[in-house]
Design an enzyme around this catalytic site. Sequence first.
Site, PDB file in Angstrom:
ATOM      1  N   ILE A  30     -19.377 -10.202  -9.900  1.00 47.17           N
ATOM      2  CA  ILE A  30     -18.557  -9.679 -11.026  1.00 47.17           C
ATOM      3  C   ILE A  30     -17.209  -8.783 -10.715  1.00 47.17           C
ATOM      4  O   ILE A  30     -16.337  -8.833 -11.497  1.00 47.17           O
ATOM      5  CB  ILE A  30     -19.306  -8.988 -12.084  1.00 47.17           C
ATOM      6  N   HIS A  93     -28.546 -10.076  -0.842  1.00 51.30           N
ATOM      7  CA  HIS A  93     -27.501 -10.943  -1.346  1.00 51.30           C
ATOM      8  C   HIS A  93     -26.740 -11.158  -0.275  1.00 51.30           C
ATOM      9  O   HIS A  93     -26.190 -10.560   0.257  1.00 51.30           O
ATOM     10  CB  HIS A  93     -26.900 -10.347  -2.593  1.00 51.30           C
ATOM     11  N   HIS A  95     -23.065 -12.478   0.708  1.00 50.23           N
ATOM     12  CA  HIS A  95     -21.685 -12.482   0.049  1.00 50.23           C
ATOM     13  C   HIS A  95     -20.784 -13.906   0.498  1.00 50.23           C
ATOM     14  O   HIS A  95     -20.864 -13.939   1.785  1.00 50.23           O
ATOM     15  CB  HIS A  95     -20.971 -11.399   0.383  1.00 50.23           C
TER      16      HIS A  95
HETATM   17  P1  5GP Z   1     -23.667  -4.109  -2.746  1.00 57.09           P
HETATM   18  O1  5GP Z   1     -25.104  -3.900  -2.779  1.00 57.09           O
HETATM   19  O2  5GP Z   1     -23.278  -5.482  -1.844  1.00 57.09           O
HETATM   20  O3  5GP Z   1     -23.075  -2.994  -2.262  1.00 57.09           O
HETATM   21  O4  5GP Z   1     -23.116  -4.412  -3.998  1.00 57.09           O
HETATM   22  C1  5GP Z   1     -23.660  -5.425  -5.012  1.00 57.09           C
HETATM   23  C2  5GP Z   1     -22.500  -6.537  -5.048  1.00 57.09           C
HETATM   24  O5  5GP Z   1     -23.113  -6.940  -6.484  1.00 57.09           O
HETATM   25  C3  5GP Z   1     -21.243  -6.089  -5.410  1.00 57.09           C
HETATM   26  O6  5GP Z   1     -20.326  -6.749  -4.858  1.00 57.09           O
HETATM   27  C4  5GP Z   1     -21.020  -6.120  -7.025  1.00 57.09           C
HETATM   28  O7  5GP Z   1     -19.591  -6.401  -7.530  1.00 57.09           O
HETATM   29  C5  5GP Z   1     -22.111  -7.007  -7.375  1.00 57.09           C
HETATM   30  N1  5GP Z   1     -22.696  -6.933  -8.514  1.00 57.09           N
HETATM   31  C6  5GP Z   1     -23.416  -5.619  -9.030  1.00 57.09           C
HETATM   32  N2  5GP Z   1     -23.752  -5.893 -10.474  1.00 57.09           N
HETATM   33  C7  5GP Z   1     -23.474  -7.014 -10.693  1.00 57.09           C
HETATM   34  C8  5GP Z   1     -23.771  -7.815 -11.942  1.00 57.09           C
HETATM   35  O8  5GP Z   1     -24.146  -7.117 -13.283  1.00 57.09           O
HETATM   36  N3  5GP Z   1     -23.045  -8.991 -11.989  1.00 57.09           N
HETATM   37  C9  5GP Z   1     -22.742  -9.584 -11.014  1.00 57.09           C
HETATM   38  N4  5GP Z   1     -22.210 -11.100 -11.176  1.00 57.09           N
HETATM   39  N5  5GP Z   1     -22.454  -8.835 -10.015  1.00 57.09           N
HETATM   40  C10 5GP Z   1     -22.829  -7.894  -9.844  1.00 57.09           C
END
Ligand code: 5GP
Length: 129
Positions: A30, A93, A95
């Site tokens: 998002i 996750h 990327h």
């Molecule tokens: P990280 O754990 O990789 O630092 O962050 C989580 C990733 O998930 C980030 O890139 C963030 O933009 C994405 N993200 C967090 N919340 C949501 C959400 O509710 N929906 C989507 N589609 N992506 C999310």
Amino acid sequence: MASIFTKIINGDIPSYKIAEDEYNFAFLDINPNAKGHTLCVPKKEVDKIMDLDEESYMRLMAFSRKVGVALEKAVPCKRVGMSVIGLEVPHVHVHLIPLQSMANATFQHKEELTKEEFEAVAEAIRAHL
Ligand code: 5GP
């Protein structure tokens, strides 16, 4: 408590879905580094990738490859970068990020997309699966 990604997988929170199989789910990030930035997550809620059992890890990588191949066809880029990094969401996750430059890989530069742009890029990726 269920992670935000489990809520997305269960349909409790909306997402721009790209793909799903028995074990994994892919949807657009998002807050993308670049248009088409996609997250691939295992349905099984595990915090850290090194805690996945080998079979789940291999399944996630194969699933991510399939989505990444479609992404590279759908979005003009030099290549699709893959990283498992971040401390925000405690649910593994992968990327997948279309790279025009290494700036797209830094998680500093973010791209703002409209709902229509998210929908269009999701559709374009799905069309190449
Ligand atoms: P990280 O754990 O990789 O630092 O962050 C989580 C990733 O998930 C980030 O890139 C963030 O933009 C994405 N993200 C967090 N919340 C949501 C959400 O509710 N929906 C989507 N589609 N992506 C999310």
